[in-house]
Design an enzyme around this catalytic site. Structure first.
Site, PDB file in Angstrom:
ATOM      1  N   HIS A 169      96.791 -39.388 -12.035  1.00 25.64           N
ATOM      2  CA  HIS A 169      96.179 -39.253 -13.371  1.00 25.64           C
ATOM      3  C   HIS A 169      95.680 -37.827 -13.598  1.00 25.64           C
ATOM      4  CE1 HIS A 169      96.276 -43.671 -13.404  1.00 25.64           C
ATOM      5  NE2 HIS A 169      95.824 -43.564 -12.158  1.00 25.64           N
ATOM      6  N   SER A 202     102.625 -10.478 -23.216  1.00 26.08           N
ATOM      7  CA  SER A 202     102.491 -10.760 -24.640  1.00 26.08           C
ATOM      8  C   SER A 202     102.572  -9.453 -25.402  1.00 26.08           C
ATOM      9  CB  SER A 202     101.151 -11.449 -24.897  1.00 26.08           C
ATOM     10  OG  SER A 202     100.746 -11.236 -26.237  1.00 26.08           O
ATOM     11  N   LYS A 249      97.913 -10.821 -20.795  1.00 30.16           N
ATOM     12  CA  LYS A 249      98.685 -12.040 -20.518  1.00 30.16           C
ATOM     13  C   LYS A 249      99.811 -11.858 -19.516  1.00 30.16           C
ATOM     14  CE  LYS A 249      98.630 -15.381 -23.080  1.00 30.16           C
ATOM     15  NZ  LYS A 249      98.018 -16.695 -22.923  1.00 30.16           N
ATOM     16  N   GLU A 289     108.522 -22.400 -18.406  1.00 27.33           N
ATOM     17  CA  GLU A 289     108.369 -22.996 -19.741  1.00 27.33           C
ATOM     18  C   GLU A 289     109.728 -23.222 -20.397  1.00 27.33           C
ATOM     19  OE1 GLU A 289     105.525 -20.880 -22.212  1.00 27.33           O
ATOM     20  OE2 GLU A 289     104.058 -20.891 -20.598  1.00 27.33           O
TER      21      GLU A 289
END
Ligand code: ARG
Length: 476
Positions: free
Chosen positions: A170, A291, A297, A304
């Site tokens: 979980h 970025s 970043k 992804e």
């Protein structure tokens, strides 16, 4: 292999379709564009040439074609192959697809011999053969990429047989596991993916040629010879089935969908683990991007995108299932639509595996962060319950006693393992000072030493077994 780009359409006047004898007017330009597949099925060119060569050799052996014609066809096909390799071949939209483009060029090169090549054959069995040959090679390539990925997993797991980390259920801290054990879970998934891939190869590797348009041919062909020439393991045994079904391509897409699903799970974990708030791992810079606006970043773009590309592979599987659904026997032009989804599934899976094989060695594990995370979440609560069971308490009562101890630990803002002995004994007098051996992370890990468990010893044995299984896969 050449990437498909739309070939230029030359004026309709010299279009002269291979099959135009039956028609009173040339095909409309829009129809030509709608029906032509050469922009994408060019990728089948080498398979098409191999298939044609094997067919021609068989025709000559069976005295259906003269030795001179065979020689002309073989040399013409070799020339065409060279032209394609050097990117000199002129692909013409008017010639519809890869098969007719090559046949036309062959005829231009060697004359009537080129026109005889199609004896006892149809584009229907030709294209089915081409896709199977092409996919068989693609499967072998993907299989090799799987092997690289699997070796990377095992090497990384080996470095971390005893690196403790929180195992989750979980998405909450559950019990300690080792990082090596966690990676081995992905190894198991990849092993099943690879088994499925090889099963799919076996069913793909059958010869449709000889089925001709749908009913077979009136010529005395030798299909076994063609199968041997092309390395097929067997023949498609029914001509109608041979030209019409694409279940092997659908099966490949299903295999690819499952493999991408597995890779997307690993991708998701890498994204989570390298999130600065979690900080379990760092991923080598070359797999991340910055970025354009936020200078701080470092984004995990490769995982992804792997997660995102899983969607297109599922989509292609659905496209092919829908393409095939309720198609009456035998060949229908619908099947021309099988190629782009199949090609894209191959490309996507192949690229993703190659990147993961490089990315996994680029994972650096932050063992201290993993351990710090384990100090929160009472990860050894189950071990305390098991301890009480060994002292004679029924498991349900042990569970209850430990749950109350966890509540007390929560109340005093500490971890269960950090409670003093006196406090623990308040929940069960069975607890003695040897309890701390089981409340430690190392104690918890070491206790799970059975096959499939997370103890460092068990993980080491699992890696040995995994390497042996990899070796079994070696001779493809
Ligand atoms: N380009 C076609 C395909 O991909 C080749 C087979 C054409 N057969 C036909 N009867 N029109 O399916």
């Amino acid at each position: 292999m050449n990437e498909a780009s739309s070939p230029p359409a030359t004026p309709a006047a010299d279009a002269g379709h291979t099959w135009s004898g039956r028609f009173a007017e040339p095909v409309a330009q829009r129809v030509l564009r709608y029906t032509a597949s050469v922009a994408f099925d060019r990728r089948l060119a080498y398979a098409d040439i191999l298939g044609s060569r094997a067919h021609a050799r068989m025709l000559a052996r069976q005295d259906i074609l003269s030795a001179e014609d065979l020689a002309a066809i073989e040399s013409g096909l070799a020339t065409i192959r060279g032209e394609i390799e050097r990117d000199e071949f002129v692909w013409r939209l008017e010639d519809e697809d890869v098969h007719l483009n090559i046949e036309k060029r062959l005829t231009a090169l060697v004359g009537d011999a080129g026109k005889r090549l199609h004896t006892g054959r149809s584009r229907n069995d030709q294209v089915a053969t081409d896709i199977r040959l092409w996919l068989r090679d693609a499967i072998d390539d993907i299989d090799a990429r799987f092997a690289d990925f699997q070796r990377a997993l095992l090497d990384q797991a080996e470095r971390h047989v005893d690196t403790a980390m929180p195992g989750h259920t979980h998405l909450q801290v559950a019990q300690p596991v080792t990082f090596g054990h966690h990676l081995l879970a992905y190894f198991e998934m990849s092993l099943r993916d690879r088994e499925r891939l090889r099963e799919c190869r076996r069913r793909t590797n059958r010869l449709p040629l000889g089925a001709a348009a749908l009913a077979g041919t009136s010529f005395p062909i030798d299909r076994e010879f063609v199968a041997r020439e092309l390395g097929f393991e067997g023949l498609c045994d029914n001509s109608l089935d041979a030209v019409s079904d694409r279940d092997f391509a659908i099966e490949f897409c299903a295999v690819a969908a499952l493999a991408m699903m597995h890779l997307s799970r690993l991708a998701e974990e890498l994204i989570l683990w390298m999130n600065p708030r979690v900080g379990f791992i760092d991923l080598a810079d070359r797999f991340c991007t910055g970025s354009s606006i936020m200078p701080q970043k470092k984004n995990p773009d490769v995982p992804e995108l792997a997660r995102g590309k899983t969607g297109r592979v599922y989509g292609h599987l659905m496209a092919l299932l829908t393409l095939m659904k309720a198609q009456p026997l035998a060949y229908n032009k619908d099947n021309q639509e099988d190629k782009e989804p199949l090609f894209d599934c191959v490309d996507t899976l192949s690229d993703t595996l190659a990147l993961f094989a490089e990315m996994v060695p680029g994972i650096s594990v932050r063992a201290d962060a993993l351990r710090a995370a384990l100090a929160q979440g009472h990860a050894t609560a189950t071990d305390l319950a098991d301890y009480l069971v060994r002292r004679g308490l029924p498991f349900r009562d042990a569970h209850e006693a430990v749950a109350r101890a966890v509540r007390a630990a929560e109340g005093s803002g500490t971890d269960l393992a950090a409670l003093p002995l006196e406090t623990l004994r308040a929940f069960s007098p069975l607890i003695e000072d040897d309890v701390f051996a089981v409340l430690t992370i190392e104690g918890s890990l070491a206790a799970r030493a059975h096959r499939g468990g997370t103890a460092p010893l068990a993980v080491r044995a699992a890696i040995d077994r995994a390497r042996a299984r990899l070796a079994e896969f070696e001779p493809a």
